[in-house]
Enzyme design. Structure first.
Site, PDB file in Angstrom:
ATOM      1  N   HIS A  48       2.915 -11.820  13.928  1.00  0.00           N
ATOM      2  CA  HIS A  48       4.011 -12.359  14.730  1.00  0.00           C
ATOM      3  C   HIS A  48       3.796 -13.836  15.074  1.00  0.00           C
ATOM      4  CE1 HIS A  48       7.681 -11.999  16.771  1.00  0.00           C
ATOM      5  NE2 HIS A  48       7.462 -10.933  17.518  1.00  0.00           N
TER       6      HIS A  48
ATOM      7  N   THR B 253       0.852  -1.186   0.000  1.00  0.00           N
ATOM      8  CA  THR B 253       0.000   0.000   0.000  1.00  0.00           C
ATOM      9  C   THR B 253       0.890   1.238   0.000  1.00  0.00           C
ATOM     10  OG1 THR B 253      -1.756   1.199   1.164  1.00  0.00           O
ATOM     11  CG2 THR B 253      -0.201  -0.024   2.522  1.00  0.00           C
TER      12      THR B 253
END
Length: 437
Positions: A408, A356
């Site tokens: 994560h 983006t």
């Protein structure tokens, strides 16, 4: 003869749509392939065209209703005039029969009806229902679940009271409402929380209340679900854009001439730099599926572009097999069709990683949100001249902050930081991309 207008296949994992707007009314003439109804899905709005020329027949569903894939919405009748509505013969009036005589001593007390108090045998006024039947029907339909929502409610053993007021028309519960409820932590489902009291409203003429579109509601819901379900973390770095700007300035005209007007931009450079880094750190291009991790030997690169109905992320499939020109050509085409609302549903699914670029709007730094079920997204930002230290000297260089948001649960911090450093190195020295080092 008539031709049915049905809900088409809407793309990967999309099973329902909402009737956003009827573009033609019953009785109006239509031509073949002329749009007659607009649908909203979880991902995009799409127009459904008439299969042949003729006259619009009755509409079987109303605006705001949720419909399944394959459902019949209306029909196109052959001819140039609207078909005459079918009428039924009026019911025959039953012959009058004399009322049977009743003997008070032998007549048992009448049973009480729902909502009506039983009356004693003696004459007197008949009690009225506590609630008019029309009001009861309205209350029952107000929060009634859509068919797709009802199926999930039955499977999960849930009640409409647990869900509360839905986001569908007139408060009806949609499939998205049920899925959002199921995504909450388990303790939240034991007892439905009381609805907060609505704040007092003032009829201020300077305020305007506009209902959110289904696409906007879906974007909001998915972004929140991504934050709730994934362990998102963002790491930053900065890129010296001197070499990339010099490369672009040197070869811009030759590149555009050779590739039929395709312009050389920074997006293709970042795309190729990202693809090279993803091959080196495959966990960032992978996906969690239950207790499994799905690793991929290809890159379907999502590119976020702004459209009239919000941000969409069309996917460049097999981007790892494309060169700079093919990537630039595809991105330019996505941008044009996003502004025109002409992106296809299948182009908005199947991405493995996304980029983006908030820099086109002036963003200097941001923390982009992962487009689930992907595990990472790269954020580009505005190029700004800043003082930096080079070989012991303070110089002015065109710098860009870049950000990687990652899940994560699947990507370790070392991998994420190393990935972003590799993207930085590839952009700062584009020759690495040609030599694949």
């Amino acid at each position: 003869m008539s031709a049915e207008i049905r809900v088409p296949t809407l793309g990967e994992s999309v099973t329902t749509a909402t009737i956003a707007k009827w573009l033609k009314k019953p009785g109006e003439s239509v031509t073949a392939d002329e749009p007659v109804v607009e649908l909203e899905t979880d991902k995009v709005s799409v127009e459904i065209a008439a299969p042949e020329a003729g006259v619009m027949g009755p509409q079987l569903v109303a605006e705001g209703d949720e419909v399944e894939v394959g459902a019949v919405l209306a029909s196109v009748e052959a001819g140039t005039q609207a078909p005459a509505p079918k009428t039924q013969a009026p019911p025959k009036t039953p012959a009058k029969t004399p009322a049977p005589k009743t003997l008070a001593p032998k007549t048992p007390a009448p049973k009480a009806l729902a909502g009506v108090q039983a009356q004693p045998p003696a004459s007197g006024p008949v009690a009225r229902p506590a609630t008019p039947p029309s009001d009861v029907a309205a209350q029952g339909a107000a929060h009634a679940p859509m068919p797709s929502a009802q199926k999930i409610l039955a499977e999960k053993g849930l009640s409409t009271a647990e869900i509360g007021i839905g986001t569908g028309k007139a408060g009806r519960i949609t499939k998205a409402d049920v899925l959002a409820f199921l995504a909450r932590p388990a303790p939240a489902r034991t007892t439905p929380a009381p609805a907060p009291a609505a704040p007092p409203r003032t009829d201020d003429p300077r305020e305007q209340r506009v209902k959110m579109t289904r696409l906007r509601r879906t974007i909001a819901r998915r972004l929140k679900e991504a934050q709730d379900s994934a362990a998102l973390l963002t790491t930053f770095n900065e890129v010296d854009m001197t070499a990339a700007k010099a490369l672009r300035a040197t070869y811009r005209e030759a590149f555009e001439k050779k590739h039929g007007g395709v312009k050389l931009g920074f997006m293709s450079i970042f795309a190729r730099a990202t693809i090279a880094a993803l091959k080196e750190f495959p966990a960032i291009n992978a996906e969690i599926d239950g207790d499994d991790i799905i690793y991929r030997e290809f890159v379907n690169l999502g590119i976020a572009v702004g459209g009239p109905n919000g941000l969409v992320v069309p996917v460049i499939r097999d981007a790892d097999r494309m060169g700079f020109a093919d990537i630039e050509r595809t991105i330019a085409d996505f941008g044009r069709r996003a502004r025109d609302g002409a992106l296809k549903l299948e182009e908005l699914s199947g991405g493995t990683f996304s980029i983006t670029n908030g820099g086109i709007y002036g963003s200097l730094m941001s923390t982009p949100i992962v487009n689930a079920p992907q595990s990472g997204i790269l954020g580009m930002h505005a190029i700004q001249d800043r003082p930096v230290a080079v070989d012991g000297q303070v110089v002015i260089r065109p710098m860009m902050y870049i950000a990687l948001t990652y899940d994560h649960r699947i990507v370790d911090g070392k991998e994420a930081v190393s990935f972003l450093v590799r993207v930085k190195q590839n952009v700062e020295d584009p020759r690495r991309l040609l030599l694949e080092i």
